[in-house]
Design a protein around this motif. Sequence first.
Motif, PDB file in Angstrom:
ATOM      1  N   ALA A 164      -4.420 -14.129  13.193  1.00  0.00           N
ATOM      2  CA  ALA A 164      -4.029 -15.375  12.686  1.00  0.00           C
ATOM      3  C   ALA A 164      -2.805 -15.630  11.824  1.00  0.00           C
ATOM      4  N   ALA A 165      -2.394 -16.667  11.612  1.00  0.00           N
ATOM      5  CA  ALA A 165      -1.255 -16.944  10.854  1.00  0.00           C
ATOM      6  C   ALA A 165      -1.521 -16.483   9.177  1.00  0.00           C
ATOM      7  N   GLY A 166      -0.758 -15.467   8.607  1.00  0.00           N
ATOM      8  CA  GLY A 166      -1.285 -15.002   7.489  1.00  0.00           C
ATOM      9  C   GLY A 166      -1.855 -13.784   7.535  1.00  0.00           C
ATOM     10  N   ASP A 167      -2.260 -13.258   8.571  1.00  0.00           N
ATOM     11  CA  ASP A 167      -3.007 -11.872   8.725  1.00  0.00           C
ATOM     12  C   ASP A 167      -1.968 -10.538   8.830  1.00  0.00           C
ATOM     13  N   GLY A 168      -0.702 -10.989   8.805  1.00  0.00           N
ATOM     14  CA  GLY A 168       0.359 -10.157   8.667  1.00  0.00           C
ATOM     15  C   GLY A 168       0.001  -8.811   7.850  1.00  0.00           C
ATOM     16  N   PHE A 169      -0.122  -9.168   6.632  1.00  0.00           N
ATOM     17  CA  PHE A 169      -0.537  -8.021   5.795  1.00  0.00           C
ATOM     18  C   PHE A 169      -1.731  -6.908   6.192  1.00  0.00           C
ATOM     19  N   LYS A 170      -2.754  -7.680   6.632  1.00  0.00           N
ATOM     20  CA  LYS A 170      -3.741  -6.691   7.004  1.00  0.00           C
ATOM     21  C   LYS A 170      -3.517  -6.003   8.676  1.00  0.00           C
ATOM     22  N   VAL A 171      -2.748  -6.794   9.449  1.00  0.00           N
ATOM     23  CA  VAL A 171      -2.330  -5.980  10.632  1.00  0.00           C
ATOM     24  C   VAL A 171      -1.309  -4.858  10.382  1.00  0.00           C
ATOM     25  N   ALA A 172      -0.585  -5.090   9.348  1.00  0.00           N
ATOM     26  CA  ALA A 172       0.441  -4.040   9.270  1.00  0.00           C
ATOM     27  C   ALA A 172      -0.201  -2.886   8.220  1.00  0.00           C
ATOM     28  N   MET A 173      -1.114  -3.107   7.501  1.00  0.00           N
ATOM     29  CA  MET A 173      -1.765  -2.091   6.743  1.00  0.00           C
ATOM     30  C   MET A 173      -2.695  -1.184   8.004  1.00  0.00           C
ATOM     31  N   SER A 174      -3.319  -1.913   8.826  1.00  0.00           N
ATOM     32  CA  SER A 174      -4.159  -1.197   9.858  1.00  0.00           C
ATOM     33  C   SER A 174      -3.067  -0.310  10.647  1.00  0.00           C
ATOM     34  N   ALA A 175      -1.817  -0.733  10.951  1.00  0.00           N
ATOM     35  CA  ALA A 175      -1.041   0.037  11.610  1.00  0.00           C
ATOM     36  C   ALA A 175      -0.409   1.024  10.943  1.00  0.00           C
ATOM     37  N   MET A 176      -0.394   1.029   9.710  1.00  0.00           N
ATOM     38  CA  MET A 176       0.121   2.248   8.879  1.00  0.00           C
ATOM     39  C   MET A 176      -0.747   3.166   8.832  1.00  0.00           C
ATOM     40  N   ASP A 177      -2.245   2.755   8.612  1.00  0.00           N
ATOM     41  CA  ASP A 177      -3.202   3.652   8.655  1.00  0.00           C
ATOM     42  C   ASP A 177      -3.125   4.591   9.987  1.00  0.00           C
ATOM     43  N   PHE A 178      -3.133   4.165  11.235  1.00  0.00           N
ATOM     44  CA  PHE A 178      -2.847   4.629  12.485  1.00  0.00           C
ATOM     45  C   PHE A 178      -1.930   5.604  12.629  1.00  0.00           C
ATOM     46  N   GLY A 179      -0.618   4.998  11.926  1.00  0.00           N
ATOM     47  CA  GLY A 179       0.597   5.723  12.005  1.00  0.00           C
ATOM     48  C   GLY A 179       0.479   7.305  10.973  1.00  0.00           C
ATOM     49  N   ARG A 180      -0.023   6.848  10.027  1.00  0.00           N
ATOM     50  CA  ARG A 180       0.013   7.852   9.044  1.00  0.00           C
ATOM     51  C   ARG A 180      -0.965   9.218   9.714  1.00  0.00           C
ATOM     52  N   LEU A 181      -2.175   8.710  10.301  1.00  0.00           N
ATOM     53  CA  LEU A 181      -2.803   9.956  10.856  1.00  0.00           C
ATOM     54  C   LEU A 181      -2.116  10.436  11.890  1.00  0.00           C
ATOM     55  N   THR A 182      -1.190   9.827  12.547  1.00  0.00           N
ATOM     56  CA  THR A 182      -0.283  10.655  13.813  1.00  0.00           C
ATOM     57  C   THR A 182       0.855  11.305  13.245  1.00  0.00           C
ATOM     58  N   VAL A 183       1.596  10.914  12.218  1.00  0.00           N
ATOM     59  CA  VAL A 183       2.656  11.462  11.652  1.00  0.00           C
ATOM     60  C   VAL A 183       2.190  12.729  10.914  1.00  0.00           C
ATOM     61  N   ALA A 184       1.087  12.741  10.209  1.00  0.00           N
ATOM     62  CA  ALA A 184       0.181  13.874  10.109  1.00  0.00           C
ATOM     63  C   ALA A 184       0.083  15.196  10.705  1.00  0.00           C
ATOM     64  N   ALA A 185      -0.435  14.509  11.885  1.00  0.00           N
ATOM     65  CA  ALA A 185      -0.648  15.376  13.123  1.00  0.00           C
ATOM     66  C   ALA A 185       0.613  15.869  13.491  1.00  0.00           C
ATOM     67  N   ARG A 186       1.642  15.267  13.589  1.00  0.00           N
ATOM     68  CA  ARG A 186       2.905  15.680  13.910  1.00  0.00           C
ATOM     69  C   ARG A 186       3.460  16.717  13.096  1.00  0.00           C
ATOM     70  N   SER A 187       3.376  16.328  11.898  1.00  0.00           N
ATOM     71  CA  SER A 187       3.861  17.348  10.861  1.00  0.00           C
ATOM     72  C   SER A 187       3.129  18.584  10.941  1.00  0.00           C
TER      73      SER A 187
END
Length: 400
Positions: free
Chosen positions: A231-254
């Motif tokens: 929904a409009a205004g959900d961007g912060f929550k969407v971004a934080m969940s995307a960062m969570d997924f991304g951090r796991l993947t970057v950790a595995a790549r590292s």
Amino acid sequence: MVRPIPSYGDEALDALAGMVRDFGLKEIRPRFRELEDAGEFPRDLYLRMGELGLFSCCFPSEESPEAGYRALAVVAEQLAYVYPPISAPMNLQAATVPLTIANWGTPEQVGAYVPGLTAGRFLGCNAMTEPDGGSDLLGAMRTRAERDGGDYLITGAKMWITNANVADLAVVYAKTDPAAGHRGVSAFLVPMDAAGIAVDRVPCRVLGKLMPTNMITFDRVRVPASALLGAAGDGFKVAMSAMDFGRLTVAARSLGLAQACLDSAVEYAGEREAFGQKIGGFQMIKKQIADMTCEVAAARKLVWDAAVKYDEGTIPTRESSIAKYYAAEICNRAAQACAEIHGGYAFSDELPISVYLNYAKLWQTGEGSANIQAVLIADDALGWKPMDRHRRPSFAGRAG
């Protein structure tokens, strides 16, 4: 040097790791210099990885009902081990873009985009960072999305956006209500061929040519309200969940890159002779190899802990942040030690050591810089800002 793959304690995951390593050693590593020199985006490799199911780890199917975040970590680790730039799609094609759409999108959005992304037919990018924003991604956001009847008009710029020059789709974050702070940020799905979008390559010679980074400019780009992700205004929550997924993947790549550095250092130290003996016999080099060995083993445990928690149905913000921070730190130390052990040969184009150095530093910054991760981890330890204060159950443990 290619050393045996550590067992993941699961027969299916061990087989997956072996398949990815074999694919990488046969189809990627022998071509890395050719691919870099050609300077063309390796879309054929993305399609091939999609055909092999490497981007579908978090999307169970009849063919892979046991897929999950541990599988995602295994594939990301092994691709980074083979050649770091080729592991980039494990963020964009397997995690941050398709998982974000799957977890926040409508059935129509999921059906339109997720199958193509995980198959490698569509290429995605995550348009979050801005030229002046840095780590203050949302607070300093200047990109605006203004309502215009049934549409939104997006105006602004994004910086350091991987694959934007070849992407078909972007997840774009913009402020729909600037007075509301982070609660006024919204996320949109924007086709990259939309009128008003301009993409300019950002020269990054040290990263080579296989993982292009770009600046995107939006000049009153019109998208329908149905392009909202959540929904409009959900961007912060969407971004934080995307960062969570991304951090796991970057950790595995590292982790995979750190293992590659360790294996290269062990091979060279066991063969190179100086002053009448193998250089691995010198105490200084023994100490470097011992430190690398212990740190890689510790990072593996942290990455695995975060992946297991995802598969258990929780989005582990704390665990993924710790794993990303530590794995990226030890990856940098491993790359530096590997270069020191190789001496002048570290700068030869015949070996990928200089590539290891550059990507190790990049992953220390990506998905939240080392300094920011340290602040988050310390604030959590002090009890000032618990990282799980936004903790929420995942939508199904895995997207599906």
